[in-house]
Scaffold this active site. Sequence first.
Site: not given
Ligand SMILES: *Cc1c(COP(=O)(O)O)cnc(C)c1O
Length: 401
Positions: A198
């Site tokens: 991210k």
């Molecule tokens: C990455 C992501 C999540 C979950 O995040 P984590 O930190 O991996 O638990 C939820 N929704 C979307 C759209 C994501 O890209």
Amino acid sequence: MKQTERLASDGGQPVRDIYLPGAQQDVDEDDIRAVVTVLRSKWLTTGPSIEGFEEAVAQFVGARYAVAVSNGTAALHAALYSLGVGPGDEVIVPPITFVATANAVLFMGGTPIFADVAPDTLLLDPAQVEAKLTPKTKAVIAVDYAGQPCDYDALRHICERHGIALVADACHALGAQYKRRRVGTLADLTAFSFHPVKHITTGEGGMIVTNREDLATCMRRFRNHGITTDHRQRAAQRTWQYEMEMLGYNYRLTDLQCALGIRQLQKLPQWLTRRQVIAELYDEAFARISGIIPLRRLANRLHAYHLYVVQLDDNALQTGRATIFSALQAEGIGVNVHYMPVHLHPYYQQRFGYRRGEFPVAEEAYTRLLSLPLFPTMSNHDVADVVRAVHKVVTAYAGLQ
Ligand SMILES: *Cc1c(COP(=O)(O)O)cnc(C)c1O
């Protein structure tokens, strides 16, 4: 057939010798020092770095409250807990998202109701949301797919009219804007993730932002077993007593992670700019290559470009996505697919018995989706390699015109 370069998947020379990953975090020596400083301090968890990171994120997105949790999935879970989603409740979600969006509804005993997306952006279609409303609908989760904000005016309008909550799964969209308003201020609750792919990372990590104090207080308890005070508050009050008021989880983020997050957040503005520059280089290049259609960029948005997603044009290509995907991998390009529609996963198929064709836009788009490498430390040379590889592969499989 046109004269083409021999593909690496066919024994030719790959565009890149060194594989270019699809995403890559950037952790520098200052980040490492910040974590080490916490390691030498008194508080490894429930310490002052938590509030430091929460305040920094709240300020960055322009929200009143921020609650740090252990990951983005926990953020969605906490958000739905604070809204009181439970058995018998329905929550509307798009099928094109990471499974966690819909799973969070299931954690609460609720039912995820899928509403199809718009074909050119893959963002939740407000008309489809409207069609899926029932008296049981408790909330809508908008997913800012790839980093582009949904149509929040339309979604807000629907939610307000029906007295239901709007949650933003903005795990792709930290730093994005809609009509000059920042993601984090557009919904009742907004969830972010700090997984290494991210925009900024804490290893694992998540955050929910809101302007509602009652929801923030509830989520602070939820992340700490449902207990009313945390360890540091009790130490300050010199008391051993605590009370558990509800069934919560241990969803705390550590001070080590928050110290890293504070540092990473300082670099976010420059990283966002770099992501946008790379996306523009791609846009320009693909405008000249047939067979590749980037997702549509909507007006009045600042796109955070977590992903650069294209759709393959079936009319211009003689082969399907699987072949193009493998060929690009063979050229040394870390392409990916985001996402297989949630309702097609075996768990959802077995539990809810969805049939193919129920969400035609998502299902059709899925067969043509491809995410190209995009991360701030990619060089212009890396971008040119991706473009060259895409051009090479698409040319090799170009349809007879
Ligand atoms: C990455 C992501 C999540 C979950 O995040 P984590 O930190 O991996 O638990 C939820 N929704 C979307 C759209 C994501 O890209």
